[in-house]
Motif scaffolding. Structure first.
Motif, PDB file in Angstrom:
ATOM      1  N   SER A  21       0.831  -1.211   0.000  1.00  0.00           N
ATOM      2  CA  SER A  21       0.000   0.000   0.000  1.00  0.00           C
ATOM      3  C   SER A  21       0.862   1.257   0.000  1.00  0.00           C
ATOM      4  N   TYR A  25       0.887   4.050  -2.822  1.00  0.00           N
ATOM      5  CA  TYR A  25       0.688   5.448  -2.415  1.00  0.00           C
ATOM      6  C   TYR A  25       1.749   6.352  -3.058  1.00  0.00           C
ATOM      7  N   GLY A  45      -2.849   6.737   2.014  1.00  0.00           N
ATOM      8  CA  GLY A  45      -1.966   5.574   1.936  1.00  0.00           C
ATOM      9  C   GLY A  45      -0.805   5.623   2.906  1.00  0.00           C
ATOM     10  N   ALA A  48      -0.526   3.489   6.110  1.00  0.00           N
ATOM     11  CA  ALA A  48       0.009   2.127   6.133  1.00  0.00           C
ATOM     12  C   ALA A  48       1.268   2.064   6.998  1.00  0.00           C
ATOM     13  N   LEU A 254      -7.214   3.141   3.734  1.00  0.00           N
ATOM     14  CA  LEU A 254      -6.118   3.908   3.144  1.00  0.00           C
ATOM     15  C   LEU A 254      -6.551   4.655   1.886  1.00  0.00           C
TER      16      LEU A 254
END
Length: 286
Positions: A21, A25, A45, A48, A254
């Motif tokens: 993730s 991102y 994101g 994460a 996210l």
């Protein structure tokens, strides 16, 4: 030989989800930057990293809390260095190769002299933040050759704080730590220029303060989860159901678009409520 502590495969899987993730991102971040946009498709994101750090605190407490009677600080530090630092070195080497292949230039086109590159590389290999003089890319990053190393720097720092202090705190004092840090983190975020928890990556003093508050909440939250978890028998929840459901929820959280003035509250709810609940549930799966 039977392991002293059980291994939670689902938590490894969720660690992978968090890592991927973050990668996605940053890819979307690059696309948004090229398009001149301040928002991207996976706006939250960066959370994460908070999920990852809570998980690290959980794993550390679970693996080490009951072993200090037979372990010294030196042996603990050696274990952590062996576990983490080879990837730090590899990341720096790859970052250096890419930086040199692009002409060893900052964002503004300034070519960096060899002795500054050498000093910056040495600091990065030791996982020490770059001062302004060795900021190789000119973007105020703590680690120019591998920007994401900032989270490992704080994880190293809180490994030391855990070994020297946090593991000795009674549970009620650990809860008080979380309440106090959470209040300061929310105040910092609401009153700050960024308006999100996405701080800690820069060597600017205020950004580093935000990083300390951010990791100072995540890591102890994981430790508290580990302490509470040790008092409960794991339930036989179906891993075939729990893992995909947990992964989908994490990615959905996210992927939430910007909530503007409500971003700090949403992000703190994720780190204080949603992420701990997901980790707790996944750890209880068979």
């Amino acid at each position: 030989m039977k392991n002293a502590t059980p291994h939670y495969v689902l938590l490894d899987g969720l660690r992978g989800v968090a890592a991927l993730s973050v990668l996605v991102y940053h890819l979307f971040e690059g696309v948004a930057f090229a398009a001149g946009s301040s928002e991207q498709m996976m706006f939250h994101g960066f959370l994460a990293v908070d999920f990852f750090l809570i998980l690290s605190g959980f794993v550390m407490g679970h693996a080490y809390d009951s072993r200090w009677h037979s372990m010294s600080f030196a042996s603990f530090a050696r274990r952590r260095l062996i576990r983490l630092h080879p990837m730090v070195i590899l990341g720096v080497i790859i970052g250096l190769i890419v930086f040199l292949s692009q002409g060893a230039q900052r964002w503004d086109g300034t070519t960096m002299p060899p002795h500054i590159i050498a000093l910056g590389t040495l600091l990065a290999l030791l996982l020490l933040p770059s001062p302004a003089t060795t900021d190789l890319r000119g973007n105020t990053e703590m680690f120019s050759l591998n920007g994401p190393h900032w989270s490992l720097f704080y994880e190293y720092l809180f490994n030391v704080i855990y070994a020297l202090l946090l593991r000795r705190l009674a549970t009620r004092w650990l809860r008080l730590w979380l309440v106090a840090d959470g209040i300061m983190l929310l105040a910092y975020t609401v009153m700050g220029d960024d308006g999100t928890l996405g701080v800690g990556w820069s060597s600017l003093p205020l950004n580093m303060l935000g990083g300390l508050l951010r990791v100072g909440f995540d890591y102890p939250m994981g430790l508290l989860l580990a302490r509470r978890f040790s008092k409960h028998r794991p339930a036989t929840l179906s891993s075939a159901l729990i893992f995909p459901l947990s992964a989908i929820i994490v990615v959905a959280l996210l992927s939430m678009p910007s909530l503007h003035a409500f971003n700090p509250y949403y992000e703190l709810c994720c780190t204080a409520l949603a992420f701990p609940l997901i980790i707790w549930t996944a750890a209880r799966a068979k």
